[in-house]
Enzyme design. Structure first.
Site, PDB file in Angstrom:
ATOM      1  N   ASN A 147       0.816  -1.221   0.000  1.00 26.31           N
ATOM      2  CA  ASN A 147       0.000   0.000   0.000  1.00 26.31           C
ATOM      3  C   ASN A 147       0.847   1.267   0.000  1.00 26.31           C
ATOM      4  O   ASN A 147       0.372   2.345   0.364  1.00 26.31           O
ATOM      5  CB  ASN A 147      -0.973   0.001   1.177  1.00 26.31           C
ATOM      6  CG  ASN A 147      -0.291  -0.202   2.518  1.00 26.31           C
ATOM      7  OD1 ASN A 147       0.912  -0.414   2.592  1.00 26.31           O
ATOM      8  ND2 ASN A 147      -1.068  -0.157   3.589  1.00 26.31           N
ATOM      9  N   ARG A 285       3.961   7.957  10.933  1.00 31.54           N
ATOM     10  CA  ARG A 285       3.473   7.553  12.248  1.00 31.54           C
ATOM     11  C   ARG A 285       3.335   8.801  13.122  1.00 31.54           C
ATOM     12  O   ARG A 285       4.205   9.684  13.117  1.00 31.54           O
ATOM     13  CB  ARG A 285       4.418   6.544  12.916  1.00 31.54           C
ATOM     14  CG  ARG A 285       4.404   5.160  12.276  1.00 31.54           C
ATOM     15  CD  ARG A 285       3.064   4.465  12.425  1.00 31.54           C
ATOM     16  NE  ARG A 285       3.025   3.132  11.835  1.00 31.54           N
ATOM     17  CZ  ARG A 285       2.589   2.861  10.610  1.00 31.54           C
ATOM     18  NH1 ARG A 285       2.189   3.833   9.808  1.00 31.54           N
ATOM     19  NH2 ARG A 285       2.556   1.604  10.181  1.00 31.54           N
ATOM     20  N   GLN A 314      -3.428   4.822  18.544  1.00 37.00           N
ATOM     21  CA  GLN A 314      -4.528   4.674  17.598  1.00 37.00           C
ATOM     22  C   GLN A 314      -5.471   3.569  18.065  1.00 37.00           C
ATOM     23  O   GLN A 314      -4.982   2.478  18.376  1.00 37.00           O
ATOM     24  CB  GLN A 314      -4.004   4.358  16.187  1.00 37.00           C
ATOM     25  CG  GLN A 314      -3.268   5.514  15.576  1.00 37.00           C
ATOM     26  CD  GLN A 314      -2.926   5.328  14.101  1.00 37.00           C
ATOM     27  OE1 GLN A 314      -2.633   6.279  13.407  1.00 37.00           O
ATOM     28  NE2 GLN A 314      -2.953   4.103  13.599  1.00 37.00           N
ATOM     29  N   HIS A 333      -6.750   6.930  10.287  1.00 27.51           N
ATOM     30  CA  HIS A 333      -5.653   6.310   9.531  1.00 27.51           C
ATOM     31  C   HIS A 333      -6.227   5.518   8.353  1.00 27.51           C
ATOM     32  O   HIS A 333      -6.526   4.328   8.467  1.00 27.51           O
ATOM     33  CB  HIS A 333      -4.839   5.403  10.452  1.00 27.51           C
ATOM     34  CG  HIS A 333      -3.531   4.986   9.884  1.00 27.51           C
ATOM     35  ND1 HIS A 333      -2.558   4.362  10.621  1.00 27.51           N
ATOM     36  CD2 HIS A 333      -3.009   5.107   8.638  1.00 27.51           C
ATOM     37  CE1 HIS A 333      -1.504   4.106   9.856  1.00 27.51           C
ATOM     38  NE2 HIS A 333      -1.760   4.546   8.642  1.00 27.51           N
TER      39      HIS A 333
END
Length: 400
Positions: A147, A285, A314, A333
């Site tokens: 990705n 991040r 998260q 995210h």
């Protein structure tokens, strides 16, 4: 028989789609550097379906159960009473995603004596205490490059969104207004600006390639310098460190892994070295940036905007200051979990599991930790150590 514990994000609030916006997605067979896309023996899903949420199960159930393995899928991952913590005790394999990370801290690893493989469905394994994994001999793997371009596209979108003041302008439409002056008061052209990336790996170089046609001045810093012919092809200037690069940039995009050396890299001191009114886009991040320093810089005007889709921890607590700070373009995210990306990282997760259970070598480029050391992509991108500290803050979401 093995127990595979898979942690995925919740299904859509209205349920899994009965139909999708598009009937198909492009088929990607290889990436820019020649690496092939995942090549499992088969898949049990239709590419373009929602695979990354609980009901999607990464398309793995039929494959695993046919071999006699047990698959447990949950989104309940935080706190000592979570399903993840209860099921972890006898799990051999843990699968997690960066978007809804199951933080494998040293304490959790100690409670899982049978754990042998920590697999990231996607890229970025910082939710695993890599030092603890090294010491326990646990293999850590991720679906490298699956990705990366998804994230690179997201970076370009967010840069343009900030610089062109897109989100506030869209808000005026939703409010029924036509406030052109209000929209234009913080809108600029990207053309001619200096844009730099912290790290020029698969995502960072993907960003550079996509920005080149915008007629901007490109910069990068990375501990692994690009070949000279690539620098010339992209027209990009290398800087020996982050400090020297940010001084000349109008836009900085962060594309490096999180490990102890990059944790809180963008703190008060680093941000003060940037041009007044610069922009930061962080899809790497959240912990690479100092949470409160970013908020203060937006309030003071040292930064003109901050966007990204990565937070720490998260999911972000409801009182996280990035939710309410001015001039931000934050999203959950999502950059690397498009339906297109899910087809690739789900296939990659299956490829890794096929190798694992048949005792065949996992692709070198998928390995992060192997045989008690950093290996493969991990040896290139990470430093040994722990970046999971503080992740227990997510348990506040259950009570706040």
């Amino acid at each position: 028989m093995a127990k595979v514990l898979c942690v995925l994000y919740d299904d859509p609030i209205d349920g899994v789609p009965e139909q999708y916006a598009r009937d198909e997605i492009p088929r990607i067979t290889k990436y820019h550097d020649g690496q092939t896309a995942p090549t499992p023996s088969a898949i049990d899903f239709k590419p373009g379906e929602l695979l990354g949420s609980v009901s999607g199960e990464l398309g793995l159930r039929a494959f695993l159960e046919a071999q006699g393995h047990v698959l447990v899928v949950t989104s309940d991952k935080d706190g000592p009473d979570s399903e993840f913590e209860r099921e972890l005790i006898d799990a051999e394999v843990v699968i997690s995603q960066p978007f809804w990370p199951a933080y494998l801290t040293a304490a959790r690893i100690a409670k899982a004596p049978q754990l042998k493989l920590a697999l990231t469905a996607g890229i970025g394994s910082d939710h695993v205490d890599l030092q603890a994994a090294i010491e326990r001999g646990i293999t850590v793997a991720e679906v490298t490059f699956s990705n990366s371009i998804s994230v690179a596209e997201h970076v370009v979108m967010m840069i343009l969104s900030l610089v062109r003041n897109y989100l506030p302008s869209h808000e005026w439409v939703l409010k029924g207004g036509w406030n052109i002056a209000d929209c234009a008061a913080r809108a600029y052209d990207l053309e001619g600006m200096h844009v730099g990336t912290v790290a020029a790996g698969r995502i960072g170089s993907g960003v550079l390639r996509r920005l080149k046609p915008f007629e901007v001045n490109l910069h990068y810093t990375d501990r692994h310098r690009l070949p000279e012919h690539v620098e010339k092809e992209l027209g990009v200037t290398w800087h020996p460190d982050v400090e020297s690069m940010v001084k000349v940039c109008d836009v900085v995009t962060i594309n490096c892994p999180l490990h102890p050396e990059t944790e809180h890299l963008f703190d008060e001191r680093m941000i003060a070295k940037m041009k007044r009114g610069a922009y930061i886009v962080n899809t790497a991040r959240g912990k690479i940036c100092d949470r409160d320093a970013i908020a203060r810089a937006l309030e003071s005007g040292q930064l003109a905007g901050y966007a990204g889709d990565v937070w720490f921890p998260q999911p972000a607590p409801r009182d996280h200051p990035w939710r309410t700070m001015p001039h931000h373009g934050m999203t959950p995210h999502t950059s690397g979990t498009t339906l297109s990306a899910q087809a690739r990282y789900a296939a990659g997760a299956r490829e890794i599991l096929e190798c694992w259970f048949s005792k065949r070598p996992i692709r070198e480029e998928y390995l992060i930790v192997d045989g008690g050391r950093l290996a493969g992509a991990g040896a290139h991108a990470y430093s040994a150590g722990n970046a999971t500290s503080g992740s227990e803050e997510t348990s506040r979401l259950k009570t706040s």
